[in-house]
Write a protein that holds these residues in place. Sequence first.
Motif, PDB file in Angstrom:
ATOM      1  N   LEU A   1      95.996 160.171  66.977  1.00  0.00           N
ATOM      2  CA  LEU A   1      94.709 160.826  67.271  1.00  0.00           C
ATOM      3  C   LEU A   1      93.958 160.997  65.948  1.00  0.00           C
ATOM      4  O   LEU A   1      93.996 162.066  65.327  1.00  0.00           O
TER       5      LEU A   1
ATOM      6  N   ALA B   1      91.620 164.206  65.401  1.00  0.00           N
ATOM      7  CA  ALA B   1      92.026 165.517  65.922  1.00  0.00           C
ATOM      8  C   ALA B   1      92.425 166.509  64.838  1.00  0.00           C
ATOM      9  O   ALA B   1      92.244 167.721  65.002  1.00  0.00           O
TER      10      ALA B   1
ATOM     11  N   ASP C   1      95.114 165.400  76.085  1.00  0.00           N
ATOM     12  CA  ASP C   1      94.553 164.155  75.566  1.00  0.00           C
ATOM     13  C   ASP C   1      95.252 162.968  76.224  1.00  0.00           C
ATOM     14  O   ASP C   1      96.479 162.916  76.298  1.00  0.00           O
TER      15      ASP C   1
ATOM     16  N   GLU D   1      93.666 171.075  74.786  1.00  0.00           N
ATOM     17  CA  GLU D   1      93.064 169.748  74.647  1.00  0.00           C
ATOM     18  C   GLU D   1      94.068 168.746  74.086  1.00  0.00           C
ATOM     19  O   GLU D   1      94.103 167.581  74.511  1.00  0.00           O
ATOM     20  N   LEU D   2      94.878 169.201  73.131  1.00  0.00           N
ATOM     21  CA  LEU D   2      95.898 168.316  72.567  1.00  0.00           C
ATOM     22  C   LEU D   2      96.858 167.850  73.651  1.00  0.00           C
ATOM     23  O   LEU D   2      97.157 166.656  73.760  1.00  0.00           O
TER      24      LEU D   2
END
Length: 311
Positions: free
Chosen positions: A76, A79, A140, A136-137
């Motif tokens: 990511l 991120a 994802d 959100e992590l």
Amino acid sequence: MHRKRTKFAARVHKVASAVERRGVVATYELHDRVLGNRGARRRYSHEPPALDAAQQGILERLRVDGYAVLPLADLLPSAWPRLEQEAERFIADTEAELERERAGGESGLRRREGKEFVVRKYAYDVRLGLDDPWLELGLDRRMLDIANTYLGMWSKLEYVDVWYTPPVEGGRRSSQRWHRDFNDRHLLKAFLYLTDVEADGGPFEYVPRSAPGGELEHLWPWRPLGDNYPPEDDLEAKVADRAVSFTAPKGTLIFCNTSGFHRGGFAVGKPRVLATVTYSSPASLAALTERNFAVADGSDGLDPAQRYALA
């Protein structure tokens, strides 16, 4: 007479506990083979994700050894800056509260009974918005697609949190000892180091190929609600030098099947701070597991796999 009643009560409790345990095991197996997981496998088979080379590499290492390690930026790329900022805020707030405790004041630190050595950002019974960075992590799609492919089904996002583990004195206890997670044989956790973790900082440790399906699965094999904490010395004698200790810089991401043997958080010099998310099968949620969060708003903007993960 009192002694006889006490012994009888103990026997009744033992029998009742055994009956309850058998019921939980039967319920788990039913959900794994027939109910929840069957539908989750069907959903996955109808819409399998297309993984890129980085995701495929993670999956291959997971399937062989039960773990995979990489910089978060490799998976990511955009991120880390936001997560690092959030981590710094959590660390500052936690250390201020710990200092207040040491001075004899009250604090609002969140801990869990039996694991008081870990300070948690959320612990249990929190409501998270879809804009929460740690949720959100976990949601994802690059993370979720790895979890779903590894488990061979659409998975549930069971747990989201950030942990601060201060240095402790004394011996290992609870999850600092070698153990298997009891709640599901279909498990994938991700740990994101938010500080540099050295040998004295309680690094995560794992016994490769000890998860169900691996060559070491026979060592105190996984059972739902089983005796998943073997004697430390006995296990170490059997795995010898096979265990891996993950000393690594902040920003390191560790995927791991924690139905295999693992331990961590035995910090003796420096605090360890990490974020963690857990993916499990619907059988786990149906039979054994209580999710530690609820979503504060609707699922607008999420795709079907993400909505399923939160359902």
